[in-house]
Design a protein around this motif. Structure first.
Motif, PDB file in Angstrom:
ATOM      1  N   ALA A  46      11.746  10.623  -1.690  1.00 57.90           N
ATOM      2  CA  ALA A  46      11.294   9.255  -1.433  1.00 57.90           C
ATOM      3  C   ALA A  46      10.362   8.763  -2.528  1.00 57.90           C
ATOM      4  O   ALA A  46       9.975   7.605  -2.534  1.00 57.90           O
ATOM      5  CB  ALA A  46      10.598   9.197  -0.080  1.00 57.90           C
ATOM      6  N   GLY A  47       9.981   9.658  -3.456  1.00 58.01           N
ATOM      7  CA  GLY A  47       9.089   9.238  -4.534  1.00 58.01           C
ATOM      8  C   GLY A  47       7.673   8.940  -4.060  1.00 58.01           C
ATOM      9  O   GLY A  47       6.967   8.131  -4.662  1.00 58.01           O
ATOM     10  N   PRO A  72       3.835   9.285  -3.886  1.00 58.95           N
ATOM     11  CA  PRO A  72       2.892   9.835  -4.880  1.00 58.95           C
ATOM     12  C   PRO A  72       1.946  10.860  -4.260  1.00 58.95           C
ATOM     13  O   PRO A  72       0.741  10.641  -4.168  1.00 58.95           O
ATOM     14  CB  PRO A  72       2.140   8.587  -5.363  1.00 58.95           C
ATOM     15  CG  PRO A  72       2.196   7.641  -4.214  1.00 58.95           C
ATOM     16  CD  PRO A  72       3.499   7.886  -3.520  1.00 58.95           C
ATOM     17  N   ARG A  80      -2.229   7.524  -5.324  1.00 60.38           N
ATOM     18  CA  ARG A  80      -2.483   6.073  -5.431  1.00 60.38           C
ATOM     19  C   ARG A  80      -2.150   5.429  -4.090  1.00 60.38           C
ATOM     20  O   ARG A  80      -1.303   5.939  -3.346  1.00 60.38           O
ATOM     21  CB  ARG A  80      -1.667   5.448  -6.564  1.00 60.38           C
ATOM     22  CG  ARG A  80      -0.190   5.633  -6.464  1.00 60.38           C
ATOM     23  CD  ARG A  80       0.500   5.066  -7.720  1.00 60.38           C
ATOM     24  NE  ARG A  80       1.841   5.628  -7.869  1.00 60.38           N
ATOM     25  CZ  ARG A  80       2.928   5.094  -7.303  1.00 60.38           C
ATOM     26  NH1 ARG A  80       2.847   4.015  -6.575  1.00 60.38           N
ATOM     27  NH2 ARG A  80       4.112   5.669  -7.484  1.00 60.38           N
ATOM     28  N   PRO A  81      -2.825   4.329  -3.784  1.00 63.55           N
ATOM     29  CA  PRO A  81      -2.629   3.715  -2.468  1.00 63.55           C
ATOM     30  C   PRO A  81      -1.216   3.155  -2.326  1.00 63.55           C
ATOM     31  O   PRO A  81      -0.651   2.630  -3.284  1.00 63.55           O
ATOM     32  CB  PRO A  81      -3.661   2.574  -2.440  1.00 63.55           C
ATOM     33  CG  PRO A  81      -4.593   2.849  -3.567  1.00 63.55           C
ATOM     34  CD  PRO A  81      -3.830   3.619  -4.591  1.00 63.55           C
ATOM     35  N   VAL A  82      -0.668   3.270  -1.150  1.00 64.08           N
ATOM     36  CA  VAL A  82       0.661   2.719  -0.894  1.00 64.08           C
ATOM     37  C   VAL A  82       0.604   1.871   0.370  1.00 64.08           C
ATOM     38  O   VAL A  82      -0.332   1.974   1.163  1.00 64.08           O
ATOM     39  CB  VAL A  82       1.719   3.832  -0.719  1.00 64.08           C
ATOM     40  CG1 VAL A  82       1.794   4.708  -1.954  1.00 64.08           C
ATOM     41  CG2 VAL A  82       1.422   4.676   0.500  1.00 64.08           C
ATOM     42  N   ALA A  83       1.645   1.052   0.555  1.00 64.33           N
ATOM     43  CA  ALA A  83       1.732   0.221   1.759  1.00 64.33           C
ATOM     44  C   ALA A  83       2.255   1.077   2.910  1.00 64.33           C
ATOM     45  O   ALA A  83       3.248   1.784   2.758  1.00 64.33           O
ATOM     46  CB  ALA A  83       2.660  -0.963   1.506  1.00 64.33           C
ATOM     47  N   ARG A  88       5.983   0.638   4.236  1.00 61.62           N
ATOM     48  CA  ARG A  88       6.982   1.079   3.249  1.00 61.62           C
ATOM     49  C   ARG A  88       7.014   2.596   3.169  1.00 61.62           C
ATOM     50  O   ARG A  88       8.075   3.206   3.044  1.00 61.62           O
ATOM     51  CB  ARG A  88       6.671   0.488   1.875  1.00 61.62           C
ATOM     52  CG  ARG A  88       6.935  -1.018   1.818  1.00 61.62           C
ATOM     53  CD  ARG A  88       6.681  -1.539   0.424  1.00 61.62           C
ATOM     54  NE  ARG A  88       7.721  -1.097  -0.521  1.00 61.62           N
ATOM     55  CZ  ARG A  88       7.627  -1.287  -1.833  1.00 61.62           C
ATOM     56  NH1 ARG A  88       6.558  -1.878  -2.340  1.00 61.62           N
ATOM     57  NH2 ARG A  88       8.595  -0.889  -2.631  1.00 61.62           N
ATOM     58  N   LEU A  89       5.829   3.203   3.253  1.00 60.57           N
ATOM     59  CA  LEU A  89       5.761   4.655   3.222  1.00 60.57           C
ATOM     60  C   LEU A  89       6.501   5.237   4.433  1.00 60.57           C
ATOM     61  O   LEU A  89       7.311   6.157   4.303  1.00 60.57           O
ATOM     62  CB  LEU A  89       4.295   5.109   3.248  1.00 60.57           C
ATOM     63  CG  LEU A  89       4.072   6.601   3.437  1.00 60.57           C
ATOM     64  CD1 LEU A  89       4.498   7.366   2.189  1.00 60.57           C
ATOM     65  CD2 LEU A  89       2.601   6.903   3.736  1.00 60.57           C
ATOM     66  N   ALA A 142      10.281   4.776   4.071  1.00 60.62           N
ATOM     67  CA  ALA A 142      10.882   5.599   3.012  1.00 60.62           C
ATOM     68  C   ALA A 142      10.949   7.074   3.434  1.00 60.62           C
ATOM     69  O   ALA A 142      11.957   7.746   3.212  1.00 60.62           O
ATOM     70  CB  ALA A 142      10.072   5.461   1.723  1.00 60.62           C
ATOM     71  N   SER A 190      10.123   4.557  -4.376  1.00 65.24           N
ATOM     72  CA  SER A 190      10.532   3.550  -3.407  1.00 65.24           C
ATOM     73  C   SER A 190       9.349   3.084  -2.585  1.00 65.24           C
ATOM     74  O   SER A 190       9.481   2.253  -1.722  1.00 65.24           O
ATOM     75  CB  SER A 190      11.616   4.127  -2.498  1.00 65.24           C
ATOM     76  OG  SER A 190      11.153   5.326  -1.928  1.00 65.24           O
ATOM     77  N   VAL A 191       8.200   3.715  -2.810  1.00 60.76           N
ATOM     78  CA  VAL A 191       7.034   3.269  -2.049  1.00 60.76           C
ATOM     79  C   VAL A 191       5.902   2.970  -3.026  1.00 60.76           C
ATOM     80  O   VAL A 191       5.934   3.369  -4.184  1.00 60.76           O
ATOM     81  CB  VAL A 191       6.568   4.334  -1.038  1.00 60.76           C
ATOM     82  CG1 VAL A 191       7.613   4.581  -0.002  1.00 60.76           C
ATOM     83  CG2 VAL A 191       6.205   5.614  -1.747  1.00 60.76           C
ATOM     84  N   GLY A 192       4.910   2.311  -2.509  1.00 63.15           N
ATOM     85  CA  GLY A 192       3.710   2.094  -3.303  1.00 63.15           C
ATOM     86  C   GLY A 192       3.861   0.931  -4.262  1.00 63.15           C
ATOM     87  O   GLY A 192       4.907   0.297  -4.336  1.00 63.15           O
ATOM     88  N   ALA A 193       2.811   0.672  -4.979  1.00 54.24           N
ATOM     89  CA  ALA A 193       2.788  -0.485  -5.858  1.00 54.24           C
ATOM     90  C   ALA A 193       3.515  -0.210  -7.151  1.00 54.24           C
ATOM     91  O   ALA A 193       3.594   0.904  -7.586  1.00 54.24           O
ATOM     92  CB  ALA A 193       1.351  -0.858  -6.164  1.00 54.24           C
TER      93      ALA A 193
END
Lengths: 240, 648
Positions: free
Chosen positions: A46-47, A49, A85-88, A91-92, A95, B645-648
């Motif tokens: 899912a990429g 971070p 790093r911060p993510v939404a 969306r997290l 994903a 696919s996630v994050g900024a």
């Protein structure tokens, strides 16, 4: 000569995220270790971070709380991850859910704003679906269990065969008919050693109920309500 | 008509068995196709536990290839452990596939891939649990064909009575050909029944059908001849060879299990075949010639595997991965590409060669660094000349020096015991070598915290190798020799605690030897031992030598053959070997000459960098070696893994 150190530096954690997930259907036969591997791979696909620990063997920053036993389904498993790093959040969640197999379903992602999620997981609500037995017999055994001061069972643990009381951990146990089974709903305090739903079933057999196929599902985990009838949302304080 | 899933019945049994997750399927990249949409239905079995079987590359490649065909589907099944087998028999649950939990008996073909002969009893369990007759001759139109493949299929004679056919060699094109034959036969209304289908498979499908060959024996127990009993099948059945591996970049989407398995990584095969010429090595002999994948294809396959699986390690597979003509570029390009991504790359099979330490450093740049493993195979220089493992002690010392200097602290060394002409002295050299490795390690690092693990396997002579005529060492002699070695390692207190010693007793090797070089008469042993409860013979805790010895005694009673006859007996040049009618391309005379060269301690060189030694394969099969440099390039990527696919 000193052991050579790797030249890598771990990226610091910028955001901690608490996740509630479910283990459903045939996926309930996956062990906690199986889930851990599946999650690490899902995070990679899912990429996400994810932060890693430093050292020769960098490990992703994931901590788990109170995993349900192999064979039990759950609607309320919790873990926390550290991100670089911060993510939404939504969306997290979406994903990760898409990257995990069907049946391992990510239900919520909430940014951690408080310490010690584990401390708030004081009790669980369990559903026991008991098949092939008259509902009245199951309910009579459940009543007998709640009426007893203590009922001891034995289970093989990593420390060897342990014998412990089930009744003391049971805050509540209700019984009723289901579609094709008897349904027990139990509120079980998290104690040491942990009392599992199959221990509750074993306590019923100690009291004379025949063994029978049973499906276990954890419905919730969280702080125990004042009247001990239910548990609260352990992420409530993180949602501002 | 669709077949029903057996999962509801199985589900009730799963809480009672160990590791139930291995039976639930649902792996990432698994495929379930509608039953009625296709004409030909395969089930592929790796005849061992799920944790061993799932990572098998052969099964994963064929699974994907077959499922890509619109007219076919393919599912998988593995050996069930005895706890579940018992419950399945008790509750009438048949052998099932993991993909859709369909009963194996409902498919057209049960393909079984044998990396080792020790899976034979597990195949019998699966056939029986599937509700099929054990013997091929008792099966009817309603039963799947049982087709054996994998390396052990190069001598399918011990399982001849249980299988309908065998596919020898590379499976990719072969399974598609078999599928074509079955599809045509089904479409035509199954003319001539099962017999006609088998005849078509033998004529047009490139299959070996044991029932079409009769074996005649001499009075002393040796084979007189193997002769076809129909005039439309070949005298010898040739292996299949896949040329142009770049055109077959499988598996594209490797299966990712939920359960823990023996290899937690994606694998990319960087070349097939090996011509180093180690005389004990069946894999190197039967997979000739060397066919490399190009740099560009390998880069694309690694990228695709990581993206499709999320594995954090990629193994670059082959029989001797550092031998790829472009290995340095492959290692550097991959390490550059995955810089900072926590993705480990590994070369599971590497030769003892200082050059390989640079490679290993490169490959572990982004990932975790575990131990290094080398396989000198023979303990003494003399022994290594006999087996044609052209590695000197100086090579080994140079290599471990480089490894320890580069920061490795643990080295594993693989050896064999029981090689032809071997004496106690040859094996005792292993102790000396291990001590030398520790001594060198301490010297270059200045640390006493240096470990070396010595792992020893018993040598088993295999068909289609120069050692196919050799005597196998008896279990008693093997055990005695290894006991002396263990004592020698323990005796020198300066090193003893730093040397780990791993070995198995000689008994399982004796049975593997029987199954490797056995003929059709060994089928009776298999059937008896299976009926007596033999399962999972590759597992120490399940293997019973006594059960096998008893089955041999029963099956061979009153005949001139015995367990020892099949294992410890040296064969003469003119003996008809049970697998002579299976054509691996190797010229039997060349194999014999190489066997004599072994006894004379004379090397045979690699045709990749010296003139062709005339092993016969390329002439017989119409093939040629394919090695680089390929001229292809490594396509650079903007960022790996895929854009997040996630994050900024």
């Amino acid at each position: 000569m000193a052991r050579p150190q790797p030249d890598r530096v771990a990226e610091p954690v910028q955001q901690r995220v608490r996740i509630r997930y479910a283990k459903r259907g045939r996926l309930r036969f996956a062990s906690h270790r199986d889930f851990q591997r599946a999650l690490e791979r899902a995070i990679r696909r899912a990429g996400v971070p994810i932060a890693f620990s430093a050292g020769f063997s960098p490990h992703p920053r994931i901590s788990y709380a109170n995993a349900a036993p192999t064979g039990a389904a759950s609607e309320a498993e919790y873990l926390e991850i550290g991100l670089t790093r911060p993510v939404a959040m939504e969306r997290l969640r979406a994903a990760l859910d898409a990257a995990l197999p069907d049946g391992m379903d990510v239900l919520e992602a909430v940014e951690a704003r408080t310490p010690d999620l584990a401390d708030r997981l004081q009790a669980s609500v369990w559903l026991l679906e008991v098949f092939d037995l008259p509902v009245a017999d199951v309910c009579a055994a459940a009543e007998a269990l709640m009426a007893s001061p203590a009922v001891e069972v034995s289970r093989m643990t990593k420390q060897g065969l342990r014998t412990f009381d089930v009744r003391g951990a049971l805050a509540r146990l209700e019984c009723g008919p289901g579609a094709d089974c008897a349904i027990l709903r139990g509120v079980i305090r998290h104690t040491t050693p942990a009392v599992r739903p199959d221990d509750v079933l074993q306590a019923l057999t100690v009291l004379g109920l025949p063994e029978s196929p049973t499906r276990f599902t954890r419905l919730a985990q969280g702080p125990l309500a004042d009247d001990a009838s239910d548990v609260g949302d352990p992420l409530a304080v993180d949602r501002v | 008509m669709p077949v029903a899933s057996v999962f509801p019945a199985l589900e009730r049994l799963l809480p009672k068995v160990s590791k139930p997750v291995q039976y639930i399927g649902g792996e990432l990249n698994a495929v379930v196709k509608p039953w009625d949409d296709v004409l030909v239905r395969w089930v592929l079995m790796y005849p061992d536990a799920y944790e061993v079987g799932l990572p098998n590359q052969g099964v994963q490649i064929l699974y994907e290839l077959l499922n890509e065909r619109p007219d076919a589907l393919c599912e998988r099944t593995y050996a069930v452990w005895p706890d579940l087998e018992r419950l399945m028999r008790e509750h009438g649950v048949p052998q099932f596939t993991l993909d859709a939990h369909r009963p194996v008996g409902a498919f057209d073909v049960l393909g079984v891939s044998f990396s080792t002969e020790l899976g034979y009893t597990n195949m019998l369990t699966a056939i029986d649990l599937a509700g099929m007759p054990l013997h091929a001759e008792d099966r009817g139109l309603e039963h799947p064909l049982v087709i054996a493949g994998g390396h052990a299929a190069f001598n399918p004679e011990p399982i001849a009575r249980f299988i309908d056919a065998a596919i020898v060699g590379d499976g990719e094109e072969a399974v598609l050909r078999v599928t074509d034959v079955i599809a045509a036969w089904k479409q035509a209304g199954r003319p001539g029944g099962r017999l006609e289908l088998l005849a078509r498979l033998a004529r047009e499908g490139g299959c070996y059908v044991p029932a079409f060959y009769d074996v005649e024996y001499l009075e002393d127990g040796r084979i007189r001849r193997v002769v076809p009993n129909r005039d439309d099948v070949p005298w010898r059945v040739s292996k299949h060879t896949l040329m142009d591996l770049d055109a077959w970049p499988y598996p594209k989407a490797p299966l990712v299990p939920l359960a823990e398995t023996v290899h937690e990584r994606a694998s990319v095969e960087i070349f097939r075949g090996c011509t180093r010429g180690c005389r004990f090595c069946q894999a190197g002999m039967i997979t000739r010639p060397v066919r490399e994948r190009s740099l560009g294809t390998i880069g694309a396959m690694v990228q695709q595997s990581v993206a499709a699986t999320g594995f954090e390690e990629v193994g670059l597979l082959s029989l001797s991965s550092a031998d790829h003509s472009e290995i340095q570029q492959i290692a550097t390009s991959l390490a550059d590409r995955y810089e900072g991504e926590n993705i480990g790359l590994s070369l599971p099979s590497t030769r003892v060669d200082a050059f390989n330490i640079d490679l290993a450093n490169e490959l572990t740049r982004n990932g975790r660094r575990s131990g290094l493993t080398f396989a000198p195979e023979g303990g003494s220089e003399r022994m290594r000349r006999v087996i044609n493992k052209q590695v000197t002690e100086d090579d080994l010392v140079r290599t471990v020096t480089a490894a320890y200097s580069a920061g490795w602290r643990q080295v594993k060394l693989y050896f064999m015991c029981g090689l032809p002409t071997e004496t106690d002295e040859d094996v005792l050299q292993i102790a000396r070598l291990a001590q030398e490795v520790i001594r060198v390690g301490r010297a270059v690092t200045g640390s006493n915290d240096i470990r070396c693990t010595v792992s020893i396997g018993g040598f088993i002579p295999k068909p289609h190798t120069p050692f196919q005529w050799a005597s196998q060492l008896s279990p008693e002699e093997t055990d005695a020799r290894l006991a002396k070695l263990r004592d020698a390692i323990r005796a020198d207190k300066r090193f003893a605690r730093q040397i780990g010693f791993r070995y198995h007793d000689g008994k399982p090797g004796s049975i593997e030897g029987l199954l490797s070089r056995g003929d059709r008469r060994v089928g009776e042993v298999l059937e008896r031992v299976w009926r007596a409860g033999a399962r999972f013979d590759g597992w120490h805790e399940h293997f019973s030598y006594e059960a096998w010895a008893e089955a041999c005694a029963g099956a061979f009673a009153g005949s001139p053959v015995s367990l020892a006859w099949f294992t410890t007996r040296e064969r003469a040049q003119d003996e008809v070997l049970p697998w002579d009618h299976i054509d691996s391309g190797l010229d039997k005379e060349w194999l014999w000459d190489d066997w004599q060269a072994a006894l004379d301690e004379v090397p045979t060189d690699d045709c990749r960098w010296t003139p062709c030694p005339d092993c016969g394969v390329c002439d017989a099969m119409g093939t040629d070696i394919q090695i680089g440099p390929s001229g292809s390039v490594f396509v650079p990527l903007a960022r790996v893994p895929m854009p997040s696919s996630v994050g900024a």
